[in-house]
Write a protein that holds these residues in place. Structure first.
Motif, PDB file in Angstrom:
ATOM      1  N   VAL A 177       0.833  -1.207   0.000  1.00  0.00           N
ATOM      2  CA  VAL A 177       0.000   0.000   0.000  1.00  0.00           C
ATOM      3  C   VAL A 177       0.866   1.254   0.000  1.00  0.00           C
ATOM      4  O   VAL A 177       0.608   2.202  -0.757  1.00  0.00           O
ATOM      5  CB  VAL A 177      -0.952   0.004   1.210  1.00  0.00           C
ATOM      6  N   LYS A 178       1.900   1.258   0.803  1.00  0.00           N
ATOM      7  CA  LYS A 178       2.790   2.420   0.874  1.00  0.00           C
ATOM      8  C   LYS A 178       3.417   2.708  -0.484  1.00  0.00           C
ATOM      9  O   LYS A 178       3.475   3.859  -0.933  1.00  0.00           O
ATOM     10  CB  LYS A 178       3.877   2.175   1.919  1.00  0.00           C
ATOM     11  N   ASN A 179       3.869   1.669  -1.170  1.00  0.00           N
ATOM     12  CA  ASN A 179       4.488   1.845  -2.487  1.00  0.00           C
ATOM     13  C   ASN A 179       3.467   2.303  -3.528  1.00  0.00           C
ATOM     14  O   ASN A 179       3.774   3.144  -4.380  1.00  0.00           O
ATOM     15  CB  ASN A 179       5.142   0.536  -2.942  1.00  0.00           C
ATOM     16  N   HIS A 180       2.272   1.750  -3.465  1.00  0.00           N
ATOM     17  CA  HIS A 180       1.224   2.177  -4.398  1.00  0.00           C
ATOM     18  C   HIS A 180       0.894   3.656  -4.209  1.00  0.00           C
ATOM     19  O   HIS A 180       0.719   4.394  -5.187  1.00  0.00           O
ATOM     20  CB  HIS A 180      -0.027   1.315  -4.218  1.00  0.00           C
ATOM     21  N   LYS A 181       0.771   4.072  -2.982  1.00  0.00           N
ATOM     22  CA  LYS A 181       0.474   5.485  -2.731  1.00  0.00           C
ATOM     23  C   LYS A 181       1.591   6.375  -3.273  1.00  0.00           C
ATOM     24  O   LYS A 181       1.328   7.402  -3.910  1.00  0.00           O
ATOM     25  CB  LYS A 181       0.279   5.730  -1.237  1.00  0.00           C
ATOM     26  N   GLY A 224      -4.660   6.794   4.262  1.00  0.00           N
ATOM     27  CA  GLY A 224      -5.644   7.752   3.774  1.00  0.00           C
ATOM     28  C   GLY A 224      -6.248   7.408   2.435  1.00  0.00           C
ATOM     29  O   GLY A 224      -6.732   8.302   1.727  1.00  0.00           O
ATOM     30  N   LEU A 225      -6.239   6.127   2.061  1.00  0.00           N
ATOM     31  CA  LEU A 225      -6.768   5.700   0.773  1.00  0.00           C
ATOM     32  C   LEU A 225      -8.020   4.854   0.949  1.00  0.00           C
ATOM     33  O   LEU A 225      -8.058   3.970   1.811  1.00  0.00           O
ATOM     34  CB  LEU A 225      -5.727   4.879   0.005  1.00  0.00           C
ATOM     35  N   PRO A 226      -9.053   5.075   0.130  1.00  0.00           N
ATOM     36  CA  PRO A 226     -10.191   4.165   0.126  1.00  0.00           C
ATOM     37  C   PRO A 226      -9.743   2.788  -0.358  1.00  0.00           C
ATOM     38  O   PRO A 226      -8.741   2.661  -1.077  1.00  0.00           O
ATOM     39  CB  PRO A 226     -11.163   4.798  -0.876  1.00  0.00           C
ATOM     40  N   CYS A 227     -10.506   1.763   0.009  1.00  0.00           N
ATOM     41  CA  CYS A 227     -10.184   0.403  -0.420  1.00  0.00           C
ATOM     42  C   CYS A 227     -11.463  -0.271  -0.890  1.00  0.00           C
ATOM     43  O   CYS A 227     -12.474  -0.275  -0.181  1.00  0.00           O
ATOM     44  CB  CYS A 227      -9.561  -0.395   0.721  1.00  0.00           C
ATOM     45  N   VAL A 228     -11.418  -0.813  -2.107  1.00  0.00           N
ATOM     46  CA  VAL A 228     -12.572  -1.495  -2.685  1.00  0.00           C
ATOM     47  C   VAL A 228     -12.173  -2.916  -3.058  1.00  0.00           C
ATOM     48  O   VAL A 228     -10.984  -3.235  -3.129  1.00  0.00           O
ATOM     49  CB  VAL A 228     -13.095  -0.740  -3.920  1.00  0.00           C
ATOM     50  N   GLY A 229     -13.171  -3.775  -3.292  1.00  0.00           N
ATOM     51  CA  GLY A 229     -12.833  -5.170  -3.531  1.00  0.00           C
ATOM     52  C   GLY A 229     -13.672  -5.843  -4.596  1.00  0.00           C
ATOM     53  O   GLY A 229     -14.885  -5.642  -4.668  1.00  0.00           O
ATOM     54  N   HIS A 230     -13.012  -6.656  -5.415  1.00  0.00           N
ATOM     55  CA  HIS A 230     -13.679  -7.494  -6.418  1.00  0.00           C
ATOM     56  C   HIS A 230     -14.276  -8.731  -5.757  1.00  0.00           C
ATOM     57  O   HIS A 230     -13.624  -9.402  -4.963  1.00  0.00           O
ATOM     58  CB  HIS A 230     -12.659  -7.937  -7.478  1.00  0.00           C
ATOM     59  N   ALA A 231     -15.522  -9.049  -6.106  1.00  0.00           N
ATOM     60  CA  ALA A 231     -16.148 -10.323  -5.731  1.00  0.00           C
ATOM     61  C   ALA A 231     -17.348 -10.528  -6.640  1.00  0.00           C
ATOM     62  O   ALA A 231     -18.116  -9.596  -6.859  1.00  0.00           O
ATOM     63  CB  ALA A 231     -16.584 -10.319  -4.266  1.00  0.00           C
TER      64      ALA A 231
END
Length: 437
Positions: A177-181, A224-231
Motif C-alpha cells: 500500500v505504501k508503495n502504491h500510494k 488515507g486511501l479508500p479500499c474497494v474489492g472485487h467479488a
C-alpha cells in the motif's frame, strides 16, 4: 483568462435539478466561478464566451468508477487512444482504473497533463478523460484475475504482465500500500474470487484469506486511501465486507441477496459498483441492449468499427446457476435500503460486451429500467455520489470552486435519461474548463 457563461440551462448539479441556471467557468483555473439563476446579460464577465442553454441540460462530467486502462485485449494495430477518447466523447470526464500496470498509468497521465498544458497555452481542445487508478490490485500468487487475463490465447505481453503482479501476504500488505500510494494510486483494490459464479471450477485458483484482506484494508486506511474489492459471489462479498472495505467493485450473480450480506452492507456502510453491463456479458444476456448501444455509439462516432463489434460480443463464461436477475434484484434492494450505488461497468478495451464510454450509458439505463432508480438517482450515481465515496473532493458537482468538468446535452436529461445519447445528445463537453473536441 478565457471565461465561458452557459445561461438559461436546465441544471443537474450532481444532486438535484433546477431550471434557468447560469454557470460561469474559466479555462485558466479550470474552475467553476459561479452558479446562479436569473442573471441578466449585463452581469456577465466582459469578453466571455456566452452560450444560450435554452432547451439543454448541463451536468457534471460523468465518472466511470470501474474500467481498466491497459491495452492487452486489443488486437494488434488497434487505436489504443480510444481507451480515453471514447469516454470523453460519452460525457465521462473521469475514469477510475481498477487494475493496471504502473507504466500504462504513467503513460496516460503524462499524455493527459501534456494535452491540458498545451490546450491552455494555445487555446486548444482536449480529447482525453482524466484518470484515477488503483494500479495493480492486491493479487496473490496464481489468484484472480489470472484466469480472465490469460483466457484463450494470451499474448506474450499478457503472460509477462501477470508475472509482475503482486504476490501479497499479510506481512507484505503494508509495504504494498505504501508503495502504491507513492506511485500515485488513488485507492486500493482487493481481489476476492473463488470462481464459483464462473465457468471455471470452484476453488481452482488460490483464494485470498480474510486475514490478508483485512491487513490490506487497514494499511489503505492508515495511508488515507479508500479500499474497494472485487467479488462475483455472495460468499466472496462477505469476506470483502468483513475485511472492512469501503465498497465492492461488482455485485454478485450466484444467488439472490442473502440477509447476512444486506446486514453487512448496512453495518459497514460500504457502497457497491454494480457493473451490470459486464455481468450481462458474463451471463450472455441482454443482447438487444448491447446491440442498441453499440449501434448508437458507432453512429455518433464515439467508437470505431472494432469496438462496435466487440460491444456486441459476449464473455459467456458463467456457472450454469448464475443469473443476471440476481444482480439486478440485489442492486434494487440495496438501493431501497439506502446503500450507495456507484455507477461503473468494468469496461476494458477489447473485453467482450464492453466499450469504455458508451457502456456507462447502458449501465445507467439498466438502473432506471431494471433497478427502480429515478433519472436523478441514476445521474447521481455517476457524479456526486462517486466523488464523495472515492474522496474526489474537486469534482462530481456543478458548484462554485469545483472543477469545470461539464457536459451539455440537448433536451431535458433529468426528465428523460435517454436524451444523453439519443437525438442530438451531447453537444458539448468541458474538462477543467477546456473544450473537448
Amino acid at each position: 483568462m478565457t471565461v465561458t457563461v452557459i445561461h438559461s440551462v436546465e441544471l443537474f448539479d450532481g444532486h438535484k435539478a433546477r431550471s434557468g441556471a447560469v454557470v460561469v467557468f474559466d479555462s485558466d483555473s479550470g474552475k467553476i466561478t459561479s452558479v446562479s439563476t436569473g442573471s441578466s446579460s449585463d452581469q456577465y464577465p466582459q469578453g466571455a464566451t456566452i452560450i444560450d442553454g435554452t432547451g439543454h441540460t448541463l451536468l457534471p462530467g460523468l465518472i466511470e468508477s470501474h474500467m481498466h486502462c491497459y491495452n492487452l485485449h486489443l488486437t494488434p494495430g488497434s487505436d489504443e487512444s480510444t481507451i480515453l477518447t471514447s469516454p470523453l466523447k460519452s460525457g465521462i470526464t473521469t475514469v477510475c482504473d481498477m487494475h493496471s500496470d504502473l507504466a500504462s498509468v504513467q503513460k496516460w497521465r503524462k499524455a493527459i497533463a501534456e494535452e491540458v498544458a498545451q490546450a491552455r497555452q494555445a487555446g486548444g481542445t482536449v480529447t482525453l478523460s482524466d484518470l484515477k487508478t488503483s494500479l495493480y490490485g492486491a493479487t496473490i500468487e496464481g489468484g484472480w484475475p489470472k484466469p480472465i487475463v490469460l483466457a484463450g490465447h494470451p499474448s506474450e505481453e499478457a503472460i509477462e504482465m501477470v508475472k509482475q503482479w503482486p504476490s501479497l501476504t499479510p506481512e507484505t500488505a503494508a509495504d504494498y500500500v505504501k508503495n502504491h500510494k507513492a506511485n500515485g494510486a488513488n485507492y486500493i483494490k482487493l481481489m476476492q474470487e473463488n470462481c464459483c459464479s464462473l465457468a471455471i471450477p470452484t476453488n481452482s485458483i488460490p483464494v485470498a484469506s480474510l486475514e490478508l484482506q483485512t491487513a490490506v484494508v487497514n494499511a489503505a486506511h492508515e495511508n488515507g486511501l479508500p479500499c474497494v474489492g472485487h467479488a462475483l459471489s455472495s460468499d466472496m462479498t462477505e469476506i470483502v465486507l468483513k475485511a472492512g472495505a469501503d465498497g465492492l467493485t461488482h455485485t454478485f450473480v450466484d444467488q439472490p441477496l442473502p440477509q447476512n450480506i444486506l446486514d453487512l452492507y448496512k453495518k459497514t456502510g460500504a457502497f457497491v459498483i454494480p457493473t451490470l453491463t459486464v455481468l450481462a456479458s458474463l451471463t450472455a444476456e441482454l443482447q438487444d441492449w448491447r446491440e442498441r448501444f453499440a449501434d448508437l455509439a458507432h453512429k455518433k462516432g464515439v467508437v470505431d468499427d472494432a469496438t462496435k463489434q466487440n460491444m456486441v460480443e459476449v464473455l459467456g463464461m458463467k456457472d450454469p446457476a448464475a443469473k443476471l436477475e440476481y444482480a439486478i434484484d440485489t442492486v434494487a434492494k440495496l438501493k431501497k435500503e439506502g446503500i450507495d450505488i456507484v455507477a461503473g461497468t468494468d469496461a476494458v478495451a477489447g473485453l467482450k460486451g464492453t466499450g469504455v464510454g458508451p457502456s456507462l450509458w447502458m449501465e445507467l439505463e439498466l438502473y432506471t429500467e431494471k433497478c427502480g432508480f429515478t433519472v436523478t438517482e441514476a445521474l447521481n450515481s455517476a457524479t456526486a455520489v462517486t466523488a464523495k465515496r472515492f474522496g474526489f473532493t474537486d469534482r462530481g458537482e456543478v458548484a462554485e470552486g469545483k472543477r469545470a468538468d461539464l457536459v451539455l446535452v440537448k433536451g431535458n436529461v433529468t426528465e428523460r435519461l435517454q436524451n444523453l445519447w439519443e437525438g442530438e445528445g451531447i453537444v458539448g463537453v468541458w474538462k477543467e474548463g477546456l473544450k473537448a473536441s
